[in-house]
Motif scaffolding. Structure first.
Motif, PDB file in Angstrom:
ATOM      1  N   GLN A  95      -1.997   5.003  -3.866  1.00 13.58           N
ATOM      2  CA  GLN A  95      -1.827   5.037  -2.420  1.00 13.58           C
ATOM      3  C   GLN A  95      -0.722   4.059  -2.037  1.00 13.58           C
ATOM      4  O   GLN A  95      -0.551   3.028  -2.689  1.00 13.58           O
ATOM      5  CB  GLN A  95      -3.117   4.652  -1.702  1.00 13.58           C
ATOM      6  N   GLU A 102      -4.686   9.411   2.946  1.00 17.59           N
ATOM      7  CA  GLU A 102      -3.722  10.096   2.096  1.00 17.59           C
ATOM      8  C   GLU A 102      -3.673   9.418   0.730  1.00 17.59           C
ATOM      9  O   GLU A 102      -4.112   8.281   0.563  1.00 17.59           O
ATOM     10  CB  GLU A 102      -2.326  10.088   2.725  1.00 17.59           C
ATOM     11  N   TYR A 104      -1.225   9.763  -3.274  1.00 21.11           N
ATOM     12  CA  TYR A 104      -0.105  10.345  -4.006  1.00 21.11           C
ATOM     13  C   TYR A 104      -0.528  10.567  -5.453  1.00 21.11           C
ATOM     14  O   TYR A 104      -1.247   9.742  -6.026  1.00 21.11           O
ATOM     15  CB  TYR A 104       1.115   9.425  -3.979  1.00 21.11           C
ATOM     16  N   ARG A 115       2.346  14.139  -2.272  1.00 20.40           N
ATOM     17  CA  ARG A 115       1.627  13.419  -1.220  1.00 20.40           C
ATOM     18  C   ARG A 115       0.568  14.343  -0.618  1.00 20.40           C
ATOM     19  O   ARG A 115       0.886  15.448  -0.168  1.00 20.40           O
ATOM     20  CB  ARG A 115       2.593  12.965  -0.131  1.00 20.40           C
ATOM     21  N   TYR A 116      -0.687  13.895  -0.646  1.00 27.26           N
ATOM     22  CA  TYR A 116      -1.797  14.660  -0.082  1.00 27.26           C
ATOM     23  C   TYR A 116      -2.361  13.917   1.124  1.00 27.26           C
ATOM     24  O   TYR A 116      -2.490  12.689   1.112  1.00 27.26           O
ATOM     25  CB  TYR A 116      -2.911  14.845  -1.107  1.00 27.26           C
ATOM     26  N   THR A 117      -2.709  14.675   2.157  1.00 28.87           N
ATOM     27  CA  THR A 117      -3.421  14.123   3.300  1.00 28.87           C
ATOM     28  C   THR A 117      -4.821  14.727   3.331  1.00 28.87           C
ATOM     29  O   THR A 117      -5.066  15.803   2.786  1.00 28.87           O
ATOM     30  CB  THR A 117      -2.690  14.439   4.615  1.00 28.87           C
ATOM     31  N   HIS A 118      -5.745  14.019   3.971  1.00 28.62           N
ATOM     32  CA  HIS A 118      -7.119  14.520   4.043  1.00 28.62           C
ATOM     33  C   HIS A 118      -7.780  14.020   5.312  1.00 28.62           C
ATOM     34  O   HIS A 118      -7.328  13.040   5.933  1.00 28.62           O
ATOM     35  CB  HIS A 118      -7.921  14.083   2.807  1.00 28.62           C
TER      36      HIS A 118
END
Length: 413
Positions: A95, A102, A104, A115-118
């Motif tokens: 991160q 989010e 990585y 890069r992921y968002t949640h």
């Protein structure tokens, strides 16, 4: 990712290396956390990341899955709060902002940082942006299944304080792309750590900072202790797994740069015939509380025994971490004899005494690298900062002026 089925361990010291076993206790005496993820066992575990701001352990599986365990440090218990399928072959996870929803990953199959968002509950996890490391300006080559495996983010404040040098220019480097730090990527092929400066909001927009030699020819995971400024590099070597520690200083070897290491530990090997340790994480050393924790995971194949699949990740407690928790730690810049921080510890007002120019930048960061306060200096011998609102703990202060950086730690009572 690779399978290793060598059942013996070399307990010998290598010239110039520290042969102490890390993290001191044995695999069998550590706590098995696998059943918290899945009672039937877990395969393809490859990368770990610990978020000290919210006490969460992140884990990725190379077959395309991310898991998050919520840790209660008081009871030392864990609850799985996320188990989601994600794209490709994630081998490492980190991160940048420890307070954002989010994370990585580094994807070995596609040679990409992602890069992921949640949302808060992790019920929705979405790929937001990506950066292909086979694209220009990166010179990384496709080496198949011996590609990038580990990733960690290091904030600019630590890069500046350590005087981190770009391999490309030979000069100190901090990020220019807007993320406020750099990604360090561990590579299986030749063990290099590659460094990239990415634009967090634009696909494939990044700068290549360089690749840095390590002490071994295979690297698979990374962790950065934001309380000590130390980078840990895991080397996945059959029968002889190693953990290298560096303060980000480098030296020239011909035309290449190599990390200067302070320790090179043997990793305690798991029981059974699988010593394929590919991931690790650790809690910050500072402020010192008498207990540090680390996690190690091994990559287990689906074809292995159920007992091995059910013993993929362990928690190690009460070991002595590297680094110092000394309250004051200056860099080697010209400012180190020009600025004095007092009192230390501080209750309400922090005094900076020294030769200041008007509009020098003063910044305070917390122990996880989050910017807490930023001011410009007065052209005066003394600058007073109100820190009464800060919580008790360790903080970092930087002063940028005269083309140099001053860096210090201080404690808030």
């Amino acid at each position: 990712m690779k399978s290793k089925l060598i059942a013996f361990v070399f307990f010998f010291s290598l010239q110039g290396l520290n042969a102490q076993v890390w993290p001191a206790s044995t695999w069998s005496t550590a706590t098995n956390l696998t059943s918290t993820m899945d009672a039937g066992g877990v395969t393809d575990l490859s990368g770990l990341h610990f978020n000290s701001a919210n006490n969460r352990l992140y884990a990725v599986q190379g077959d395309g899955r991310v898991r998050v365990l919520q840790w209660n440090p008081t009871t030392s218990t864990f609850t799985q709060i996320a188990n989601k399928i994600i794209d490709g072959g994630p081998e490492g996870i980190t991160q940048a902002n420890l307070f954002a929803n989010e994370f990585y990953t580094i994807d070995e199959n596609n040679y990409e940082i992602r890069r992921y968002t949640h949302n808060a509950s992790f019920s929705t996890v979405t790929e937001f942006k990506h950066w292909n490391l086979l694209n220009s300006p990166s010179p990384m080559q496709d080496t198949g299944n011996t590609g990038p495996e580990g990733i960690v983010f290091i904030p600019d404040s630590f890069l500046a304080s350590s005087g981190f040098i770009s391999q490309q220019t030979g000069l100190p480097y901090t990020s220019v792309k807007g993320l406020g730090g750099l990604f360090f990527v561990a590579h299986q092929d030749e063990g290099y750590v590659w460094v990239f400066d990415v634009n967090p909001n634009t696909n494939n927009d990044f700068a290549y900072v360089g690749k840095y030699q390590t002490n071994h020819t295979e690297s698979c995971d990374l962790a950065f202790d934001r309380s000590t400024g130390l980078l840990y590099i895991l080397h996945n070597i059959a029968g002889n797994n190693r953990l290298e520690v560096t303060d980000l200083s480098t030296t020239l070897i011909g035309v290449s740069r190599k990390f200067v290491y302070s320790k090179d530990y043997l990793i305690t090997n798991p029981t059974g015939n699988n010593d394929n340790i590919e991931g690790f994480a650790l809690t910050p050393k500072c402020p010192e509380n008498g207990t540090m924790n680390a996690w190690l995971c091994r990559d287990v194949e689906a074809s292995e025994s159920s007992s091995t699949r059910q013993d993929a990740i362990r928690l190690f407690t009460n070991f002595v971490a590297d680094g110092s928790c000394e309250l004051l730690s200056n860099d080697n810049s010209e400012l180190e004899n020009q600025v004095v921080v007092s009192p230390n510890p501080v209750a309400n007002q922090l005094r900076l005494t020294g030769k200041f120019k008007d509009n020098a930048t003063i910044q305070i960061f917390d122990s996880v690298g989050q910017l807490i306060l930023e001011e410009t200096s007065k052209e005066d011998f003394t600058n007073i900062l109100d820190v009464s609102h800060l919580s008790s703990g360790i903080y970092f202060i930087t002063v940028q002026q005269f083309g140099n950086s001053f860096f210090a730690k201080f404690a808030k009572e």
